[in-house]
Scaffold this active site. Structure first.
Site, mmCIF file in Angstrom:
data_model
loop_
_atom_site.group_PDB
_atom_site.id
_atom_site.type_symbol
_atom_site.label_atom_id
_atom_site.label_comp_id
_atom_site.label_asym_id
_atom_site.label_seq_id
_atom_site.Cartn_x
_atom_site.Cartn_y
_atom_site.Cartn_z
ATOM 1 N N GLU A 1 -2.078 -6.793 7.338
ATOM 2 C CA GLU A 1 -0.931 -6.682 8.009
ATOM 3 C C GLU A 1 -0.976 -7.513 9.453
ATOM 4 O OE1 GLU A 1 2.372 -6.336 8.683
ATOM 5 O OE2 GLU A 1 2.411 -4.587 7.790
ATOM 6 N N HIS B 1 0.872 -1.163 -0.109
ATOM 7 C CA HIS B 1 -0.143 -0.065 0.193
ATOM 8 C C HIS B 1 0.917 1.127 0.007
ATOM 9 C CE1 HIS B 1 0.736 1.235 4.013
ATOM 10 N NE2 HIS B 1 0.783 -0.185 4.648
#
Length: 180
Positions: free
Chosen positions: A83, A10
């Site tokens: 994550e 990202h």
């Protein structure tokens, strides 16, 4: 056959700029991150992508939305691309989390998860990807823990090595996922 995977982290968040480890907190792209997301879209147009898969955390979703504002290729959110959950360390200084990495390969962060658990969820995602996308090229937009999981699962790099000495960021990694 195989699935060609293009992996992108990202784009830069306000937490990244403040050196905060976001973990499972949503995170927001910074002005730089919004520019990087648009550049990611420009870089990947014409790449022959059949689909984009992102983490369901806001910063990955926002990256995909800015990169592919017209929804082409199709974009899918998947919780298995999250994550690592740093638990009590979510939102804490990145240096503090980095100092814990090797200890947290199998031992979860307090109130969170271990890197081995991220590896397991990424492997589950890859099994489904192999079954449904044979012969295709896809883009994954996720987080550093997922990239380390891909490098471990698909390239054979030991997780201990990846966490002790993480490879430097770059725009795009390429992996081949065998199918069948």
């Amino acid at each position: 056959m195989a699935v060609e995977i293009v992996y992108e982290t990202h784009s830069t968040t306000t937490d990244n700029e403040a050196r905060i480890a976001t973990g499972w907190l949503p995170g927001r792209l910074s002005a730089l991150g919004r520019r990087q997301a648009r550049e990611l879209g420009e870089r990947r147009r014409g790449d022959g992508l059949s689909a984009v898969f992102t983490s369901d955390l806001h910063r990955a979703v926002e990256t995909a939305a800015l990169a592919f504002p017209d929804g082409v290729p199709e974009v899918h959110r998947d919780v298995r691309l999250r994550e690592c959950d740093y638990g009590e360390f979510n939102g804490r200084p990145a240096a503090l989390v980095a100092a814990q990495r090797v200890r947290r390969i199998d031992d979860p962060f307090p109130g969170g998860q271990s890197y081995r658990q991220v590896l397991t969820s990424t492997a589950e995602f890859l099994r489904d990807l192999a079954a449904g996308r044979d012969g295709q090229r896809v883009l994954l937009i996720a987080h550093s823990a997922n990239r380390w999981a891909l490098e471990c699962l698909l390239d054979g790099t030991p997780l201990e090595q990846l966490l002790a000495d993480p490879p430097a960021w770059r725009p795009g990694w390429y992996f081949t996922l065998p199918t069948g």
